[in-house]
Design an enzyme around this catalytic site. Structure first.
Site: not given
Ligand code: NAP
Length: 488
Positions: A180, A254, A288, A389
């Protein structure tokens, strides 16, 4: 840059068939540089679609686990070739969907192909061990086996390379996948799935389900057939997932970062400013591993800030598709809101906004989510802008008077993903490498960037303390050990 006017509707891939969601509804993926540009329509999947995808992956596992590893590798190699063959189209689609510059998008698509090839090769090097046996008539050895169905959930900021670095090791080790993607970037994620599908993956081995996490997320992580969940995204969502998974489900999260760059008094100040910009503003600060805090020694503080402001002032902000643009838009409306809120929080906390931070709304900017990169000085380590963050182009400069103080401040946050230092002093480099709390450490390099062959992940709230991604070690997450006692 000409933009296609017909809007295509894309489908889920379940059991080898491109099909509509059972809920029969779609959502739009929008260009964050130009909201009137609709990149595509995608399936608003519901729980029933997720169940179909998981059941299809469960059935396919029974044969895929026994497919020759060399055949699995062949498919990954072919998919890598297909991605590269479509490089220009996919890079443009990535930029239209996520906003990063075309150069960054090209690099990401190439990196994804490289990752597929890396795991195609590494998949043939998975080995167990032979162990000493007290009984001379018994040989003892271990073998590594796939887990079964793996759920892959990814964010929008690296919308093809993060999926590639999860899906490739999962498939090459004999697992089947339900993927997904982030709802902001489904098209470029679909291109990866398409490449793997066209390269010859059997039906059901890789399933693709788009749509909001609110309708799909719970089933994706809690269905009893799911043996592992690999997730990259926000710490909040990661915590929710960790609380919901079954005891027997393997998990890899991650998450976020608050990455520091330390600038020592012997640093090349010009280089340090360039590293801060590369780490903090490239990708519009939406990495990130992005540089969020720059911790600068007193002696060079003013010179560093001058260089940083001057160089930032020359950056061109705009539509990532346009030639010469270095900073694209924020990826969506909530990103823009969040960044603007943090700018206000920083000002209210008493930090000094010495550059940027305003939303850009004139002319073409009016159609997208643009903000001028922001630099705060006079930032205290306890301020929210120095602790939380932000995930946008905001750099907080923190002045320090000793190396020890710099290390303490670097470590005094809940995250521990990436950390960098600018210095030529070998003793300090060694001390920094040994004492900074981060999973990735850079010396005279930006906090951002990681190579497919190198383990990637963080400490503290940045990752689960389970398995690293990337590199050979990533294969461990997708396999389990079986111990065999073989008598005559
Ligand atoms: P996000 O809102 O957590 O969403 C990430 C993914 O998870 C999306 O596909 C989202 O779907 C899904 N999702 C959200 N809540 C969920 C839940 N409760 N259960 C299952 N799936 C869920 O994050 P983002 O805004 O896309 O990305 C930014 C974040 O990612 C930042 O905090 C960044 O630091 C982190 N990040 C970390 C890394 C690493 O390797 N450490 C790399 C890149 C980014 P939807 O899009 O449909 O909401």
């Amino acid at each position: 840059m000409a933009i296609e006017t017909t809007v295509q509707t894309f489908q889920n891939l379940i059991n080898g068939e491109w099909i509509n969601s059972t809920g029969n509804a779609t959502f739009e993926s929008i260009n964050p540089a130009n909201r009137s540009d609709i990149v595509g329509r995608f399936q608003s999947s519901v729980e029933e679609d997720v169940v179909l995808a998981i059941e299809s992956a469960e059935r396919a596992f029974q044969t895929w686990r026994n497919v020759a590893p060399s055949k699995r590798a062949e498919i990954l190699y072919k998919a890598a070739d297909l991605l590269e063959a479509g490089l220009e189209q996919y890079a443009l689609e990535l930029t239209r969907e996520e906003g990063k510059t075309l150069a960054s998008s090209r690099m990401e698509v190439k990196r994804s192909a490289q990752t597929l090839r890396y795991y195609a090769f590494e998949g043939l090097n998975i080995s167990g061990e032979t162990l000493p046996s007290d009984d001379p008539t018994t040989s003892i050895y271990t073998k590594k086996e796939p887990l079964g169905v793996v759920t892959v959930i990814t964010p929008w900021n690296f919308p093809i390379s993060i999926p590639a670095r999860k899906i490739a090791p999962a498939l090459v080790t004999g697992n089947t996948v339900v993927f997904k993607p982030a709802s902001d970037t489904p098209l470029i994620a679909l291109r990866l799935v398409q490449a793997l599908h066209e390269a010859g993956l059997p039906a059901g081995v890789l399933n693709f389900v788009t749509g909001s996490a609110s309708r799909t997320g719970h089933t994706l992580v809690t269905h009893p057939a799911v043996k592992a969940v690999t997730f990259t995204g926000s710490t909040g969502a990661g915590e929710t997932i960790q609380r919901s998974v079954r005891l027997s489900t393997r998990i890899q999260l991650e998450l976020g970062g608050k990455n520091p760059l330390l600038v020592m008094e012997d640093a090349n100040v010009e280089q340090a400013a360039e590293l801060a910009i590369k780490g903090g503003f490239e990708l519009t600060g939406q990495a990130c591993t992005g540089t969020s805090r720059v911790i600068v020694m007193d002696e060079v503080h003013d010179r560093f800030v001058r260089a940083l402001v001057e160089k930032t002032g020359k950056l061109s902000v705009g539509d990532g598709c346009c030639q010469g643009v270095e900073i694209g838009p924020l990826a969506n409306a909530s990103q823009l809101k969040n960044v603007l809120e943090y700018i206000e929080i920083g000002k209210a906390e008493g930090a000094e906004l010495v550059y940027g931070g305003e939303q850009l709304t004139n002319g073409d900017y009016a159609h997208g989510y643009f903000v001028r990169p922001a630099i705060f000085t006079n930032v205290k380590p306890t301020m929210r802008i120095a602790q939380e963050e932000i995930f946008g182009p905001v750099i907080s400069v923190i002045r320090v008077s000793s190396f020890q103080e710099a290390i303490e401040i670097a470590n005094n946050v809940e995250y521990g993903l990436s950390a960098a230092i600018c210095t030529t002093d070998p003793a300090r480099i060694q001390h920094f490498v040994n004492n900074v709390q981060a999973g990735v450490v850079k010396v005279n390099r930006p906090t951002t960037g990681n190579a497919p062959q190198v383990p990637f992940g963080g400490v503290k709230m940045s990752s689960t303390a389970t398995y690293r991604e990337s590199g050979r070690g990533a294969l461990e997450f997708y396999t389990q050990i079986k111990s065999v006692y073989h008598g005559v």
